[in-house]
Design a protein around this motif. Structure first.
Motif, PDB file in Angstrom:
ATOM      1  N   UNK A  90       0.791  -1.233   0.000  1.00 51.24           N
ATOM      2  CA  UNK A  90       0.000   0.000   0.000  1.00 51.24           C
ATOM      3  C   UNK A  90       0.825   1.285   0.000  1.00 51.24           C
ATOM      4  N   UNK A  91       2.089   1.234   0.391  1.00 53.10           N
ATOM      5  CA  UNK A  91       2.896   2.465   0.421  1.00 53.10           C
ATOM      6  C   UNK A  91       2.986   3.040  -1.002  1.00 53.10           C
ATOM      7  N   UNK A  92       2.646   4.306  -1.194  1.00 55.14           N
ATOM      8  CA  UNK A  92       2.807   4.883  -2.527  1.00 55.14           C
ATOM      9  C   UNK A  92       4.289   4.992  -2.883  1.00 55.14           C
ATOM     10  N   UNK A  93       4.642   4.523  -4.077  1.00 56.20           N
ATOM     11  CA  UNK A  93       6.012   4.635  -4.574  1.00 56.20           C
ATOM     12  C   UNK A  93       5.954   5.409  -5.887  1.00 56.20           C
ATOM     13  N   UNK A  94       6.646   6.546  -5.896  1.00 52.58           N
ATOM     14  CA  UNK A  94       6.660   7.411  -7.070  1.00 52.58           C
ATOM     15  C   UNK A  94       8.059   7.390  -7.675  1.00 52.58           C
ATOM     16  N   UNK A  95       8.139   6.946  -8.917  1.00 53.66           N
ATOM     17  CA  UNK A  95       9.419   6.914  -9.622  1.00 53.66           C
ATOM     18  C   UNK A  95       9.869   8.334  -9.929  1.00 53.66           C
ATOM     19  N   UNK A  96      11.149   8.569  -9.748  1.00 53.72           N
ATOM     20  CA  UNK A  96      11.760   9.842 -10.113  1.00 53.72           C
ATOM     21  C   UNK A  96      12.868   9.461 -11.085  1.00 53.72           C
ATOM     22  N   UNK A  97      12.668   9.802 -12.356  1.00 51.79           N
ATOM     23  CA  UNK A  97      13.566   9.264 -13.371  1.00 51.79           C
ATOM     24  C   UNK A  97      13.806  10.215 -14.532  1.00 51.79           C
ATOM     25  N   UNK A  98      14.987  10.088 -15.110  1.00 49.48           N
ATOM     26  CA  UNK A  98      15.290  10.834 -16.331  1.00 49.48           C
ATOM     27  C   UNK A  98      14.668  10.142 -17.545  1.00 49.48           C
ATOM     28  N   UNK A  99      14.260   8.892 -17.374  1.00 47.14           N
ATOM     29  CA  UNK A  99      13.696   8.100 -18.475  1.00 47.14           C
ATOM     30  C   UNK A  99      12.179   8.164 -18.447  1.00 47.14           C
ATOM     31  N   UNK A 100      11.600   8.907 -19.373  1.00 49.99           N
ATOM     32  CA  UNK A 100      10.143   9.027 -19.383  1.00 49.99           C
ATOM     33  C   UNK A 100       9.539   8.614 -20.713  1.00 49.99           C
ATOM     34  N   UNK A 101      10.215   7.697 -21.399  1.00 53.06           N
ATOM     35  CA  UNK A 101       9.617   7.131 -22.595  1.00 53.06           C
ATOM     36  C   UNK A 101       8.489   6.209 -22.153  1.00 53.06           C
ATOM     37  N   UNK A 102       7.553   5.963 -23.040  1.00 50.77           N
ATOM     38  CA  UNK A 102       6.383   5.150 -22.699  1.00 50.77           C
ATOM     39  C   UNK A 102       6.770   3.811 -22.093  1.00 50.77           C
TER      40      UNK A 102
END
Length: 131
Positions: free
Chosen positions: A81-93
């Motif tokens: 349940x913990x929200x995990x938000x990716x922080x990334x330089x890669x934002x391709x689909x």
């Protein structure tokens, strides 16, 4: 009560900048320097310690994808349940799909746009619920 974030970022300067900005927003920030460190800190923490994890993707030891899978598969009561938000330089689909497929809830791109980061966070964590 403050929102408690586990910030996972291997780059010292990026980590310091993120901590400074997020703390100015009133959040309490704990840090991990790589994916393994994040898994260790999360799984050892009491339930309720963290409200959200900001997870870098490209890191040494284990990357953000592996760390997220390890957290999701751990025995911790909040593992699923913990929200995990990716922080990334890669934002391709395909990167976004991979992040969501491994159990992340959302993603934001680097360089970090802090208003967008806060908006993403508030989709999962409401400060008024923390009172």
């Amino acid at each position: 009560k403050n929102i408690n974030i586990l910030l996972v970022e291997d780059n010292d300067m990026n980590r310091e900048i993120a901590v400074a900005i997020l703390e100015k927003s009133g959040m309490k920030i704990s840090t991990a320097v790589d994916g393994q460190d994040a898994v260790t800190k999360f799984t050892a923490a009491a339930p309720g310690t963290y409200d959200c994890i900001f997870m870098d993707i490209q890191m040494p030891v284990i990357d953000g994808y592996e760390a997220t899978r390890a957290i999701r598969n751990s025995a911790h009561p909040e593992a699923r349940t913990i929200p995990i938000i990716a922080v990334t330089a890669d934002v391709f689909a395909e990167d976004v799909s991979r992040a969501l497929a491994c159990g992340m809830n959302d993603y934001i791109s680097k360089p970090i746009d802090y208003p967008k980061l806060i908006k993403a966070l508030l989709k999962f964590v409401r400060p008024e619920k923390k009172a």
